[in-house]
Design a protein around this motif. Structure first.
Motif, PDB file in Angstrom:
ATOM      1  N   LEU A 346      20.824 -37.314 -20.032  1.00 42.42           N
ATOM      2  CA  LEU A 346      21.198 -38.519 -19.287  1.00 42.42           C
ATOM      3  C   LEU A 346      22.301 -38.215 -18.269  1.00 42.42           C
ATOM      4  CD1 LEU A 346      20.512 -41.557 -19.164  1.00 42.42           C
ATOM      5  CD2 LEU A 346      22.431 -41.954 -20.721  1.00 42.42           C
ATOM      6  N   GLU A 347      23.264 -37.413 -18.668  1.00 38.76           N
ATOM      7  CA  GLU A 347      24.341 -37.026 -17.762  1.00 38.76           C
ATOM      8  C   GLU A 347      23.810 -36.173 -16.616  1.00 38.76           C
ATOM      9  OE1 GLU A 347      28.260 -36.808 -20.676  1.00 38.76           O
ATOM     10  OE2 GLU A 347      26.784 -35.195 -20.773  1.00 38.76           O
ATOM     11  N   ILE A 348      22.864 -35.297 -16.934  1.00 32.97           N
ATOM     12  CA  ILE A 348      22.279 -34.410 -15.920  1.00 32.97           C
ATOM     13  C   ILE A 348      21.519 -35.200 -14.862  1.00 32.97           C
ATOM     14  CG2 ILE A 348      20.559 -32.605 -15.508  1.00 32.97           C
ATOM     15  CD1 ILE A 348      21.330 -31.426 -18.245  1.00 32.97           C
ATOM     16  N   LEU A 349      20.711 -36.162 -15.311  1.00 40.13           N
ATOM     17  CA  LEU A 349      19.881 -36.895 -14.344  1.00 40.13           C
ATOM     18  C   LEU A 349      20.744 -37.668 -13.342  1.00 40.13           C
ATOM     19  CD1 LEU A 349      19.291 -40.281 -14.752  1.00 40.13           C
ATOM     20  CD2 LEU A 349      18.436 -39.423 -16.922  1.00 40.13           C
ATOM     21  N   TYR A 350      21.866 -38.210 -13.818  1.00 42.74           N
ATOM     22  CA  TYR A 350      22.768 -38.905 -12.896  1.00 42.74           C
ATOM     23  C   TYR A 350      23.477 -37.914 -11.976  1.00 42.74           C
ATOM     24  CZ  TYR A 350      22.175 -43.285 -15.449  1.00 42.74           C
ATOM     25  OH  TYR A 350      21.648 -44.418 -16.008  1.00 42.74           O
ATOM     26  N   GLU A 351      23.790 -36.750 -12.512  1.00 38.14           N
ATOM     27  CA  GLU A 351      24.510 -35.736 -11.733  1.00 38.14           C
ATOM     28  C   GLU A 351      23.676 -35.200 -10.578  1.00 38.14           C
ATOM     29  OE1 GLU A 351      26.548 -31.322 -12.383  1.00 38.14           O
ATOM     30  OE2 GLU A 351      26.264 -32.641 -14.107  1.00 38.14           O
ATOM     31  N   VAL A 352      22.351 -35.080 -10.784  1.00 38.96           N
ATOM     32  CA  VAL A 352      21.500 -34.474  -9.744  1.00 38.96           C
ATOM     33  C   VAL A 352      20.902 -35.499  -8.774  1.00 38.96           C
ATOM     34  CG1 VAL A 352      20.930 -32.527 -11.229  1.00 38.96           C
ATOM     35  CG2 VAL A 352      19.394 -34.511 -11.179  1.00 38.96           C
ATOM     36  N   GLY A 353      21.195 -36.791  -8.977  1.00 41.60           N
ATOM     37  CA  GLY A 353      20.756 -37.775  -7.988  1.00 41.60           C
ATOM     38  C   GLY A 353      19.751 -38.808  -8.449  1.00 41.60           C
ATOM     39  N   PHE A 354      19.298 -38.714  -9.710  1.00 42.36           N
ATOM     40  CA  PHE A 354      18.391 -39.737 -10.225  1.00 42.36           C
ATOM     41  C   PHE A 354      19.223 -40.891 -10.785  1.00 42.36           C
ATOM     42  CE2 PHE A 354      15.588 -36.048 -10.342  1.00 42.36           C
ATOM     43  CZ  PHE A 354      14.363 -36.583  -9.949  1.00 42.36           C
ATOM     44  N   ASN A 355      18.628 -42.074 -10.831  1.00 46.25           N
ATOM     45  CA  ASN A 355      19.305 -43.188 -11.494  1.00 46.25           C
ATOM     46  C   ASN A 355      18.386 -43.899 -12.479  1.00 46.25           C
ATOM     47  OD1 ASN A 355      17.636 -44.522  -9.725  1.00 46.25           O
ATOM     48  ND2 ASN A 355      19.282 -45.328  -8.442  1.00 46.25           N
ATOM     49  N   SER A 356      17.319 -43.193 -12.874  1.00 47.55           N
ATOM     50  CA  SER A 356      16.375 -43.732 -13.846  1.00 47.55           C
ATOM     51  C   SER A 356      15.854 -42.601 -14.720  1.00 47.55           C
ATOM     52  CB  SER A 356      15.208 -44.416 -13.129  1.00 47.55           C
ATOM     53  OG  SER A 356      14.120 -44.614 -13.989  1.00 47.55           O
ATOM     54  N   LYS A 357      15.929 -42.788 -16.030  1.00 49.00           N
ATOM     55  CA  LYS A 357      15.470 -41.752 -16.951  1.00 49.00           C
ATOM     56  C   LYS A 357      13.965 -41.544 -16.845  1.00 49.00           C
ATOM     57  CE  LYS A 357      15.781 -40.269 -21.779  1.00 49.00           C
ATOM     58  NZ  LYS A 357      16.271 -40.600 -23.146  1.00 49.00           N
ATOM     59  N   SER A 358      13.219 -42.639 -16.675  1.00 43.58           N
ATOM     60  CA  SER A 358      11.762 -42.531 -16.599  1.00 43.58           C
ATOM     61  C   SER A 358      11.323 -41.762 -15.360  1.00 43.58           C
ATOM     62  CB  SER A 358      11.121 -43.924 -16.603  1.00 43.58           C
ATOM     63  OG  SER A 358      11.561 -44.681 -15.496  1.00 43.58           O
ATOM     64  N   SER A 359      11.959 -42.044 -14.203  1.00 35.54           N
ATOM     65  CA  SER A 359      11.582 -41.335 -12.972  1.00 35.54           C
ATOM     66  C   SER A 359      11.998 -39.862 -13.047  1.00 35.54           C
ATOM     67  CB  SER A 359      12.214 -42.004 -11.750  1.00 35.54           C
ATOM     68  OG  SER A 359      13.619 -42.029 -11.852  1.00 35.54           O
ATOM     69  N   PHE A 360      13.131 -39.590 -13.705  1.00 37.74           N
ATOM     70  CA  PHE A 360      13.586 -38.201 -13.875  1.00 37.74           C
ATOM     71  C   PHE A 360      12.603 -37.422 -14.744  1.00 37.74           C
ATOM     72  CE2 PHE A 360      16.286 -35.187 -16.446  1.00 37.74           C
ATOM     73  CZ  PHE A 360      16.435 -34.240 -15.446  1.00 37.74           C
ATOM     74  N   ASN A 361      12.218 -37.999 -15.873  1.00 38.32           N
ATOM     75  CA  ASN A 361      11.283 -37.324 -16.773  1.00 38.32           C
ATOM     76  C   ASN A 361       9.937 -37.091 -16.101  1.00 38.32           C
ATOM     77  OD1 ASN A 361      13.074 -37.139 -18.910  1.00 38.32           O
ATOM     78  ND2 ASN A 361      12.429 -39.064 -19.852  1.00 38.32           N
ATOM     79  N   THR A 362       9.461 -38.099 -15.350  1.00 39.02           N
ATOM     80  CA  THR A 362       8.173 -37.968 -14.658  1.00 39.02           C
ATOM     81  C   THR A 362       8.225 -36.854 -13.616  1.00 39.02           C
ATOM     82  OG1 THR A 362       7.695 -40.329 -14.965  1.00 39.02           O
ATOM     83  CG2 THR A 362       6.473 -39.182 -13.238  1.00 39.02           C
ATOM     84  N   ALA A 363       9.293 -36.844 -12.802  1.00 33.89           N
ATOM     85  CA  ALA A 363       9.432 -35.826 -11.751  1.00 33.89           C
ATOM     86  C   ALA A 363       9.613 -34.436 -12.351  1.00 33.89           C
ATOM     87  CB  ALA A 363      10.620 -36.175 -10.854  1.00 33.89           C
ATOM     88  N   PHE A 364      10.387 -34.353 -13.421  1.00 37.40           N
ATOM     89  CA  PHE A 364      10.653 -33.054 -14.044  1.00 37.40           C
ATOM     90  C   PHE A 364       9.366 -32.463 -14.630  1.00 37.40           C
ATOM     91  CE2 PHE A 364      12.290 -29.892 -16.913  1.00 37.40           C
ATOM     92  CZ  PHE A 364      13.501 -29.486 -16.351  1.00 37.40           C
ATOM     93  N   LYS A 365       8.591 -33.301 -15.310  1.00 36.77           N
ATOM     94  CA  LYS A 365       7.344 -32.808 -15.903  1.00 36.77           C
ATOM     95  C   LYS A 365       6.329 -32.448 -14.827  1.00 36.77           C
ATOM     96  CE  LYS A 365       4.303 -33.571 -19.801  1.00 36.77           C
ATOM     97  NZ  LYS A 365       4.063 -34.357 -21.033  1.00 36.77           N
ATOM     98  N   LYS A 366       6.327 -33.197 -13.733  1.00 36.82           N
ATOM     99  CA  LYS A 366       5.423 -32.888 -12.625  1.00 36.82           C
ATOM    100  C   LYS A 366       5.758 -31.534 -12.015  1.00 36.82           C
ATOM    101  CE  LYS A 366       3.928 -34.726  -8.123  1.00 36.82           C
ATOM    102  NZ  LYS A 366       4.090 -35.828  -7.128  1.00 36.82           N
ATOM    103  N   HIS A 367       7.040 -31.208 -11.971  1.00 31.28           N
ATOM    104  CA  HIS A 367       7.499 -29.971 -11.345  1.00 31.28           C
ATOM    105  C   HIS A 367       7.394 -28.761 -12.273  1.00 31.28           C
ATOM    106  CE1 HIS A 367       9.749 -27.794  -8.241  1.00 31.28           C
ATOM    107  NE2 HIS A 367      10.440 -27.228  -9.223  1.00 31.28           N
ATOM    108  N   THR A 368       7.661 -28.966 -13.578  1.00 30.78           N
ATOM    109  CA  THR A 368       7.741 -27.832 -14.518  1.00 30.78           C
ATOM    110  C   THR A 368       6.652 -27.807 -15.585  1.00 30.78           C
ATOM    111  OG1 THR A 368       9.183 -29.003 -16.076  1.00 30.78           O
ATOM    112  CG2 THR A 368      10.251 -27.855 -14.249  1.00 30.78           C
ATOM    113  N   GLY A 369       6.036 -28.968 -15.818  1.00 34.82           N
ATOM    114  CA  GLY A 369       5.054 -29.051 -16.901  1.00 34.82           C
ATOM    115  C   GLY A 369       5.691 -29.404 -18.238  1.00 34.82           C
ATOM    116  N   TYR A 370       7.007 -29.558 -18.247  1.00 31.01           N
ATOM    117  CA  TYR A 370       7.744 -29.896 -19.466  1.00 31.01           C
ATOM    118  C   TYR A 370       8.669 -31.087 -19.209  1.00 31.01           C
ATOM    119  CZ  TYR A 370       6.498 -25.067 -20.755  1.00 31.01           C
ATOM    120  OH  TYR A 370       5.822 -23.902 -21.020  1.00 31.01           O
TER     121      TYR A 370
END
Length: 379
Positions: A346-370
């Motif tokens: 949660l701290e990481i997603l805010y630090e890198v510019g996201f403000n939503s956990k769901s959008s962060f998880n979706t983007a991260f999995k799209k980019h890495t597969g995890y």
């Protein structure tokens, strides 16, 4: 409890909730007053449309007011269309041209003038008794269903274009808002399909089936209105992101090809790409959760139009995905850093510019597969 009693009870509940929500939207203090007013009007028209069982109990027979109440349904879907425009585009304003949306309503009432509105009560009663063979009512039902199809297609087109414009020009988390407005429109489409199904039985020998379907429609309608309002009131900052004057990158490319096919050389594109990537790496503008393409345009002194074409056309990425790539790469670096193993996702997603956990998880999995948690575990 018989069918009539059940219909009255459901109607009263539906009217109360719809009018209460409409009153709230009209009186609450907010900068999004236009959108709230339009949705309140939509709720009021819906309430009037579903009040027919109560209206029938209170009236002694067919009347001009009763028929006018029926034709108000022609205003329901146009108001919803305008509401969608108002929440998708930040610069939405009422324009004189929107009067055209009154045409189906006016036409529906115009055809009823000769043999209903201008005749005596006995003629009105005769008109209603023989309603199944009355060409005016048949015409209005066909017109109503055609109107529904046209407006729903228009709403889906607005949502599709608005989503594309958002992806090409913005990098915030509000893309999720378009997803659930799309979902609401789909549910509303299902509701209208049920209405069409009900009307088929209304003009058949099985009109009693239409009454049972009407009860189901009232309950379903209550559910979707309450669901949508719950979402909207819990997310007051959603939507209202897009400037309607923005153009899609594909349209801009087509315009440039027509005017001057050699406007921008490959060398210039390469130089601008290097400038863009250098700026992203050194200045890290992606850390701003509300970043727009205009912000980057100002930072690297490349016109927004050229920058949009550069990213969306030359790189083959939406601006939204382009920015999120940098955010995810930054998040991956933090997750790999053993000295930051205690930093939460949660701290990481805010630090890198996201403000939503769901959008962060979706983007991260799209980019890495995890997911971020899975990625940290496999390191």
């Amino acid at each position: 409890m018989d069918k009539i009693d059940l219909l009255i009870i459901v109607t009263v509940i539906s009217l109360f909730i719809s009018l209460f929500l409409a009153f709230f939207l009209l009186t609450v203090k907010t900068k999004y007053r236009t959108s709230n007013t339009l949705f309140a009007v939509f709720l009021i028209i819906t309430a009037v449309d579903t009040s027919e069982p109560l209206f029938s109990l209170l009236s002694d027979g067919p009347s001009n007011l009763g028929m006018l109440r029926n034709t108000l349904a022609f205003l329901q879907i146009p108001v919803f269309y305008l509401y969608v425009l108002s929440v998708c585009y930040s610069d939405f304003k009422f324009k004189l041209k929107y009067i055209i949306h009154l045409l189906p309503f006016l036409l529906a009432n115009a055809v009823l003038l000769p043999r209903f509105y201008t005749v005596d009560l006995a003629s009105k009663i005769n008109f209603i008794i023989h309603r199944q063979s009355m060409i005016e009512l048949q015409f209005n039902h066909v017109l109503f269903h055609i109107q529904i199809v046209i407006y729903l297609i228009a709403v889906f087109r607005v949502l599709k274009k608005a989503k594309k414009l958002y992806l090409e020009n913005y990098a915030g988390a509000n893309i999720n808002s378009y997803h659930w407005l799309f979902q609401f429109t789909v549910v509303l489409t299902v509701l209208y399909l049920i209405v069409v199904f009900k009307n088929i039985f209304k003009f058949s020998d099985y009109s009693y089936i239409s009454e049972w379907i009407k009860i189901g429609i009232l309950v379903f309608q209550l559910f979707i209105v309450c669901w949508y309002l719950f979402k909207a009131l819990n997310n007051p900052g959603l939507f209202r992101n897009i400037d309607s004057k923005l153009k899609l990158a594909s349209d801009m490319v087509s315009e440039e090809k027509k005017s001057d096919p050699e406007t921008i050389s490959k060398e210039q594109n390469s130089a601008e790409l290097l400038k863009l990537k250098k700026y992203m790496m050194e200045e890290k503008p992606f850390l701003d959760p509300s970043l727009t393409i205009q912000h980057i345009s100002n930072g690297i002194e490349i016109p927004t139009r050229e920058l949009s074409v550069l990213i969306n056309h030359q790189l083959g990425q939406h601006f939204y995905d382009f920015v999120n790539t940098y955010r995810i790469e930054n998040a991956m670096a933090i997750l790999k850093d053993v000295t930051k193993s205690k930093v939460t996702v949660l701290e990481i997603l805010y630090e890198v510019g996201f403000n939503s956990k769901s959008s962060f998880n979706t983007a991260f999995k799209k980019h890495t597969g995890y997911t971020p948690t899975e990625y940290r575990k496999i390191l």
